[in-house]
Design a protein around this motif. Structure first.
Motif, mmCIF file in Angstrom:
data_model
loop_
_atom_site.group_PDB
_atom_site.id
_atom_site.type_symbol
_atom_site.label_atom_id
_atom_site.label_comp_id
_atom_site.label_asym_id
_atom_site.label_seq_id
_atom_site.Cartn_x
_atom_site.Cartn_y
_atom_site.Cartn_z
ATOM 1 N N LYS A 67 -25.418 37.195 -51.457
ATOM 2 C CA LYS A 67 -25.280 38.183 -50.366
ATOM 3 C C LYS A 67 -24.133 37.780 -49.450
ATOM 4 O O LYS A 67 -23.958 36.593 -49.143
ATOM 5 N N ASP A 68 -23.378 38.769 -49.002
ATOM 6 C CA ASP A 68 -22.189 38.516 -48.195
ATOM 7 C C ASP A 68 -22.590 38.107 -46.774
ATOM 8 O O ASP A 68 -22.967 38.954 -45.951
ATOM 9 N N VAL A 69 -22.483 36.819 -46.487
ATOM 10 C CA VAL A 69 -22.873 36.303 -45.169
ATOM 11 C C VAL A 69 -21.922 36.821 -44.092
ATOM 12 O O VAL A 69 -22.333 37.122 -42.963
ATOM 13 N N LEU A 70 -20.653 36.972 -44.444
ATOM 14 C CA LEU A 70 -19.665 37.386 -43.442
ATOM 15 C C LEU A 70 -19.917 38.805 -42.931
ATOM 16 O O LEU A 70 -19.468 39.161 -41.842
ATOM 17 N N GLU A 76 -28.930 38.156 -38.236
ATOM 18 C CA GLU A 76 -29.285 38.413 -39.636
ATOM 19 C C GLU A 76 -29.055 37.142 -40.471
ATOM 20 O O GLU A 76 -29.799 36.858 -41.411
ATOM 21 N N ARG A 77 -28.002 36.395 -40.105
ATOM 22 C CA ARG A 77 -27.753 35.132 -40.832
ATOM 23 C C ARG A 77 -28.937 34.196 -40.645
ATOM 24 O O ARG A 77 -29.363 33.504 -41.558
ATOM 25 N N LEU A 82 -30.244 30.769 -42.598
ATOM 26 C CA LEU A 82 -29.278 29.754 -42.142
ATOM 27 C C LEU A 82 -29.715 29.210 -40.785
ATOM 28 O O LEU A 82 -30.204 29.956 -39.933
ATOM 29 N N PHE A 83 -29.510 27.926 -40.593
ATOM 30 C CA PHE A 83 -29.886 27.280 -39.322
ATOM 31 C C PHE A 83 -28.804 26.292 -38.932
ATOM 32 O O PHE A 83 -28.307 25.541 -39.776
ATOM 33 N N LEU A 84 -28.447 26.302 -37.650
ATOM 34 C CA LEU A 84 -27.465 25.327 -37.157
ATOM 35 C C LEU A 84 -28.069 24.498 -36.042
ATOM 36 O O LEU A 84 -28.469 25.029 -35.001
ATOM 37 N N GLY A 85 -28.180 23.189 -36.269
ATOM 38 C CA GLY A 85 -28.558 22.239 -35.213
ATOM 39 C C GLY A 85 -27.257 21.798 -34.566
ATOM 40 O O GLY A 85 -26.405 21.201 -35.202
ATOM 41 N N MET A 86 -27.109 22.142 -33.280
ATOM 42 C CA MET A 86 -25.787 22.051 -32.643
ATOM 43 C C MET A 86 -25.402 20.657 -32.187
ATOM 44 O O MET A 86 -26.242 19.857 -31.782
ATOM 45 N N ARG A 108 -38.404 36.852 -37.394
ATOM 46 C CA ARG A 108 -38.264 36.827 -38.849
ATOM 47 C C ARG A 108 -39.580 37.110 -39.565
ATOM 48 O O ARG A 108 -39.743 36.774 -40.716
ATOM 49 N N ARG A 109 -40.572 37.680 -38.823
ATOM 50 C CA ARG A 109 -41.862 38.015 -39.454
ATOM 51 C C ARG A 109 -42.189 39.485 -39.237
ATOM 52 O O ARG A 109 -41.745 40.086 -38.251
ATOM 53 N N GLU A 110 -42.983 40.045 -40.117
ATOM 54 C CA GLU A 110 -43.430 41.435 -39.964
ATOM 55 C C GLU A 110 -44.450 41.524 -38.837
ATOM 56 O O GLU A 110 -44.360 42.383 -37.984
#
Ligand SMILES: Nc1ncnc2c1ncn2[C@@H]1O[C@H](COP(=O)(O)OP(=O)(O)OP(=O)(O)O)[C@@H](O)[C@H]1O
Ligand SMILES: [Mg+2]
Length: 271
Positions: A67-70, A76-77, A82-86, A108-110
């Motif tokens: 899937k196109d992440v860009l 949505e990412r 995807l997760f970023l620990g800064m 991210r849940r229904e």
């Protein structure tokens, strides 16, 4: 099984090209160490993957399981896994740590997570990271020590259970005991959830705990050499000079601030 695939990625910041053709593939259960001299583009790469709008992708592609992440906005990412620990977590006064996390989980849940399950998960993560329990109820990162901020990034990771976790100098600011605690938490989470991990670090000591499956050295916006643990130890012992010589690259140096002349400070504007 997830695959993040980056091809020929070029990224500019403020019209300056920082990344100049990155190719990198990270799969579930893999742990990739990303090293390189200061200011050569490691955080830029992670920020571009996560979708920070300051970083403009001018060429290349990023896909997650095809899937196109860009094409995805940043939220949505995150929902895609995807997760970023800064490297420098932000302080957000007015938002408690637990409210922030519950909102992120529910996004991210229904159906929203039950309070009971949330508290159980949060308590578990906080005790795994050996953090003070009151940190859950304080404003996000406000007044947290350097080490508490870093551990809190891992608490977020444990609760959000990403497909791919990118951890940017998560070891900086951690004391020797915390280094081990954080490394163990990352390893446990990977074992349980099979996430792929990209970990940026300057230190072999932390990477020795994590035992990455892959190592990459990023110099002047390109991954110039990839390998395994041997590469990490060579960099630890010898620095980056040999890479510059062997691979004919030159590390970007931090730009020196312009000297401030005394006369310019003392000059008085004549109206
Ligand atoms: N938001 C920004 N605004 C202006 N310049 C930026 C920005 N982000 C990165 N840069 C510049 O891009 C270059 C690469 O920075 P980056 O933060 O990616 O380096 P790094 O490899 O993570 O370094 P370090 O090891 O010090 O964390 C640097 O020259 C930096 O000043
Ligand atoms: Mg950085």
């Amino acid at each position: 099984m997830s695959t993040l695939e980056i091809k020929d990625l070029h990224v500019s910041v403020e019209d300056k090209e920082i990344l100049r053709g990155i190719d990198l593939t990270v799969r579930s259960d893999e742990m990739h160490a990303l090293m390189g001299p200061n200011g050569n583009g490691k955080s830029t790469l992670l920020a571009a993957i996560m979708g920070n709008p300051k970083y403009t992708v001018t060429q290349g592609s990023i896909t997650l399981d095809g899937k196109d992440v860009l094409a995805m906005p940043v939220d949505e990412r995150s929902r895609a896994g995807l997760f970023l620990g800064m490297q420098y977590p932000s302080e957000i006064p007015g938002v408690t740590n637990s409210d922030f996390l519950r909102t992120a989980i529910n996004a991210r849940r229904e159906t929203p997570i039950s309070l009971f399950s949330f508290i159980k998960g949060m308590d578990h993560a906080i005790s795994e990271l050996h953090m003070k329990p009151d940190l859950a109820h304080r404003f996000l990162n406000v007044g947290f020590s350097g080490g508490e901020k870093k551990r809190n990034e891992i608490v977020q990771m444990l609760l959000l259970k990403p497909e791919l976790a990118m951890l940017d100098e998560i070891d900086s600011g951690l004391d020797v005991d915390a280094l081990r605690i954080v490394a163990d938490a990352i390893l446990n989470a990977q074992k349980e959830d099979h996430m792929g991990v990209v970990v940026v670090s300057h230190y072999a000591r932390f990477l020795d705990y994590l035992k990455p499956t892959h190592a990459h050295i990023l110099v002047d916006g390109r991954i110039v050499v990839s390998g395994g643990p041997d590469l990490i130890h060579r960099v630890d012992h010898e620095g980056y000079d040999w890479i510059e010589k062997e691979y004919h690259v030159q590390a970007r140096k931090e730009e020196k601030p312009k000297p401030v002349l005394l006369e310019s400070c003392g000059a008085k504007k004549v109206e």
